[in-house]
Design a protein around this motif. Structure first.
Motif, PDB file in Angstrom:
ATOM      1  N   ALA A   1       0.831  -1.202   0.000  1.00  0.00           N
ATOM      2  CA  ALA A   1       0.000   0.000   0.000  1.00  0.00           C
ATOM      3  C   ALA A   1       0.863   1.249   0.000  1.00  0.00           C
ATOM      4  N   ASP A   2       0.339   2.290  -0.623  1.00  0.00           N
ATOM      5  CA  ASP A   2       0.952   3.616  -0.616  1.00  0.00           C
ATOM      6  C   ASP A   2       0.174   4.466   0.376  1.00  0.00           C
ATOM      7  N   ILE A   3       0.742   4.681   1.565  1.00  0.00           N
ATOM      8  CA  ILE A   3      -0.038   5.340   2.611  1.00  0.00           C
ATOM      9  C   ILE A   3      -0.156   6.843   2.413  1.00  0.00           C
ATOM     10  N   THR A   4       0.404   7.374   1.333  1.00  0.00           N
ATOM     11  CA  THR A   4       0.122   8.776   1.009  1.00  0.00           C
ATOM     12  C   THR A   4      -1.307   8.928   0.483  1.00  0.00           C
ATOM     13  N   LYS A   5      -1.969   7.802   0.206  1.00  0.00           N
ATOM     14  CA  LYS A   5      -3.340   7.813  -0.301  1.00  0.00           C
ATOM     15  C   LYS A   5      -4.294   7.374   0.818  1.00  0.00           C
ATOM     16  N   GLU A   6      -5.294   8.187   1.110  1.00  0.00           N
ATOM     17  CA  GLU A   6      -6.221   7.880   2.198  1.00  0.00           C
ATOM     18  C   GLU A   6      -6.932   6.555   1.979  1.00  0.00           C
ATOM     19  N   GLU A   7      -7.347   6.274   0.764  1.00  0.00           N
ATOM     20  CA  GLU A   7      -8.065   5.030   0.495  1.00  0.00           C
ATOM     21  C   GLU A   7      -7.184   3.815   0.738  1.00  0.00           C
ATOM     22  N   ALA A   8      -5.881   3.947   0.457  1.00  0.00           N
ATOM     23  CA  ALA A   8      -4.960   2.840   0.719  1.00  0.00           C
ATOM     24  C   ALA A   8      -4.829   2.585   2.213  1.00  0.00           C
ATOM     25  N   CYS A   9      -4.840   3.657   2.994  1.00  0.00           N
ATOM     26  CA  CYS A   9      -4.772   3.512   4.454  1.00  0.00           C
ATOM     27  C   CYS A   9      -6.001   2.773   4.969  1.00  0.00           C
ATOM     28  N   LYS A  10      -7.170   3.140   4.457  1.00  0.00           N
ATOM     29  CA  LYS A  10      -8.407   2.458   4.860  1.00  0.00           C
ATOM     30  C   LYS A  10      -8.368   0.980   4.476  1.00  0.00           C
ATOM     31  N   GLU A  11      -7.767   0.699   3.325  1.00  0.00           N
ATOM     32  CA  GLU A  11      -7.690  -0.683   2.859  1.00  0.00           C
ATOM     33  C   GLU A  11      -6.818  -1.532   3.781  1.00  0.00           C
ATOM     34  N   ILE A  12      -5.712  -0.968   4.268  1.00  0.00           N
ATOM     35  CA  ILE A  12      -4.846  -1.702   5.198  1.00  0.00           C
ATOM     36  C   ILE A  12      -5.633  -2.119   6.434  1.00  0.00           C
ATOM     37  N   ILE A  13      -6.369  -1.161   6.976  1.00  0.00           N
ATOM     38  CA  ILE A  13      -7.123  -1.434   8.196  1.00  0.00           C
ATOM     39  C   ILE A  13      -8.217  -2.461   7.932  1.00  0.00           C
ATOM     40  N   GLN A  14      -8.944  -2.310   6.822  1.00  0.00           N
ATOM     41  CA  GLN A  14     -10.043  -3.226   6.527  1.00  0.00           C
ATOM     42  C   GLN A  14      -9.539  -4.643   6.294  1.00  0.00           C
ATOM     43  N   LYS A  15      -8.443  -4.781   5.565  1.00  0.00           N
ATOM     44  CA  LYS A  15      -7.895  -6.114   5.312  1.00  0.00           C
ATOM     45  C   LYS A  15      -7.408  -6.758   6.606  1.00  0.00           C
ATOM     46  N   THR A  16      -6.875  -5.958   7.502  1.00  0.00           N
ATOM     47  CA  THR A  16      -6.423  -6.492   8.793  1.00  0.00           C
ATOM     48  C   THR A  16      -7.605  -7.004   9.613  1.00  0.00           C
ATOM     49  N   VAL A  17      -8.661  -6.202   9.667  1.00  0.00           N
ATOM     50  CA  VAL A  17      -9.854  -6.605  10.412  1.00  0.00           C
ATOM     51  C   VAL A  17     -10.495  -7.841   9.777  1.00  0.00           C
ATOM     52  N   ASP A  18     -10.560  -7.868   8.457  1.00  0.00           N
ATOM     53  CA  ASP A  18     -11.130  -9.032   7.773  1.00  0.00           C
ATOM     54  C   ASP A  18     -10.331 -10.301   8.079  1.00  0.00           C
ATOM     55  N   HIS A  19      -9.019 -10.148   8.200  1.00  0.00           N
ATOM     56  CA  HIS A  19      -8.142 -11.311   8.384  1.00  0.00           C
ATOM     57  C   HIS A  19      -8.074 -11.751   9.849  1.00  0.00           C
ATOM     58  N   TYR A  20      -7.903 -10.771  10.754  1.00  0.00           N
ATOM     59  CA  TYR A  20      -7.670 -11.103  12.163  1.00  0.00           C
ATOM     60  C   TYR A  20      -8.880 -10.849  13.071  1.00  0.00           C
ATOM     61  N   GLY A  21      -9.813 -10.018  12.618  1.00  0.00           N
ATOM     62  CA  GLY A  21     -11.012  -9.769  13.408  1.00  0.00           C
ATOM     63  C   GLY A  21     -10.952  -8.603  14.373  1.00  0.00           C
ATOM     64  N   ARG A  22      -9.779  -7.963  14.511  1.00  0.00           N
ATOM     65  CA  ARG A  22      -9.638  -6.873  15.473  1.00  0.00           C
ATOM     66  C   ARG A  22      -8.342  -6.109  15.188  1.00  0.00           C
ATOM     67  N   ILE A  23      -8.181  -4.965  15.847  1.00  0.00           N
ATOM     68  CA  ILE A  23      -6.915  -4.229  15.829  1.00  0.00           C
ATOM     69  C   ILE A  23      -6.681  -3.664  17.225  1.00  0.00           C
ATOM     70  N   ASP A  24      -5.471  -3.876  17.738  1.00  0.00           N
ATOM     71  CA  ASP A  24      -5.100  -3.371  19.056  1.00  0.00           C
ATOM     72  C   ASP A  24      -3.955  -2.369  19.005  1.00  0.00           C
ATOM     73  N   ILE A  25      -3.106  -2.485  17.989  1.00  0.00           N
ATOM     74  CA  ILE A  25      -1.848  -1.732  17.955  1.00  0.00           C
ATOM     75  C   ILE A  25      -1.617  -1.179  16.556  1.00  0.00           C
ATOM     76  N   LEU A  26      -1.154   0.063  16.493  1.00  0.00           N
ATOM     77  CA  LEU A  26      -0.748   0.674  15.233  1.00  0.00           C
ATOM     78  C   LEU A  26       0.596   1.356  15.424  1.00  0.00           C
ATOM     79  N   VAL A  27       1.567   0.988  14.589  1.00  0.00           N
ATOM     80  CA  VAL A  27       2.875   1.640  14.593  1.00  0.00           C
ATOM     81  C   VAL A  27       3.023   2.372  13.263  1.00  0.00           C
ATOM     82  N   ASN A  28       2.951   3.700  13.314  1.00  0.00           N
ATOM     83  CA  ASN A  28       3.100   4.534  12.119  1.00  0.00           C
ATOM     84  C   ASN A  28       4.586   4.811  11.904  1.00  0.00           C
TER      85      ASN A  28
END
Length: 261
Positions: free
Chosen positions: A64-91
């Protein structure tokens, strides 16, 4: 010390190499489930293979190219779809761009801010609702110690990094009520591909240890360049339960070279 990371789900941006990769590895070693993201798919595959070889664990990769807002949303959505949750974000995603003020054109300002500031903004904003659902979380924004005391010819990096520090403090005030902690680590000289290239160009006859200690070390109180694992150690602590009462702060990882606390 029990870090309480087992079963937690983490996203690490800019994690195909360097500090991001080392942090992802340590999170996996502590029992977390991790999403790696960066622009290069092949590098991400290599990073995932490295983590599997070290731990036996599979990680999710999201190019993903995180300079694009939609790409950032895609990272989060794919993570939730795969793991079911998010607890930690390291930018962690970012590059070094250091130039005199008058030489920095508008497009470079925009590119730098889009990557280092807005990338963190967009990924955080998309992540926060999922952290609320699980009762809290931890965000670490990776910035730079020179953002606190910018030297000449350090633009636009020092400006975007200073903005990242302000973002961290403001977010921590807004999100504390949700048990979402937000901190920043301010990086100094840490071993990287770029620094290794400089070593091989300046002093190829020296070992890395000799170059780190004798050529660069005299400018640093601890007398050497830091290693990626040392930065990852601090980040891993800050996102863990062991740092449950730490938010809105910055931690310098610079061997003491910074001019401010």
């Amino acid at each position: 010390m029990e870090l309480g990371l087992a079963g937690k789900v983490a996203i690490v941006t800019g994690s195909s190499k360097g500090i991001g990769l080392q942090t992802a590895l340590q999170l996996v070693q502590e029992g977390a489930k991790v999403t790696l993201c960066a622009r290069g798919e092949e590098q991400l595959k290599e990073a995932a293979a490295f983590i599997k070889s070290e731990t036996g664990a599979q990680v999710l990769i999201v190019p993903a190219d995180i300079t694009k807002e939609e790409a950032c949303k895609e990272i989060i959505q794919k993570t939730v779809d795969h793991y079911g949750r998010i607890d930690i974000l390291v930018n962690n995603a970012g590059t070094s761009s250091a130039n005199p003020f008058e030489s920095v054109e508008t497009d470079l300002w925009q590119t730098d801010l889009d990557l280092k500031l807005f990338g963190a903004i967009h990924t955080s904003k998309a992540t926060i609702p999922y952290m609320r659902k699980v009762g809290g979380g931890a965000i670490v924004n990776v910035t730079a110690v020179l953002g606190k005391t910018p030297p000449a010819s350090s633009l636009p990096t020092t400006v975007s990094r200073a903005a990242g520090m302000a973002l961290t403090k403001a977010m921590s005030k807004d999100l504390g009520k949700d048990n979402i902690r937000v901190n920043t680590v301010c990086i100094g000289l840490i071993r990287s591909h770029q620094i290794e290239l400089k070593w091989k160009k300046e002093a190829p006859e020296l070992t890395w240890e000799e170059y780190s200690k004798n050529v660069v070390g005299p400018t640093i109180p601890l007398q050497r360049i830091g290693e990626t694992v040392e930065a990852a150690n601090v980040i891993t602590f800050l996102v863990s339960d062991a740092a449950s009462y730490v938010t809105g702060t910055s931690v310098n990882i610079d061997g003491g070279s910074g001019g401010t606390l």
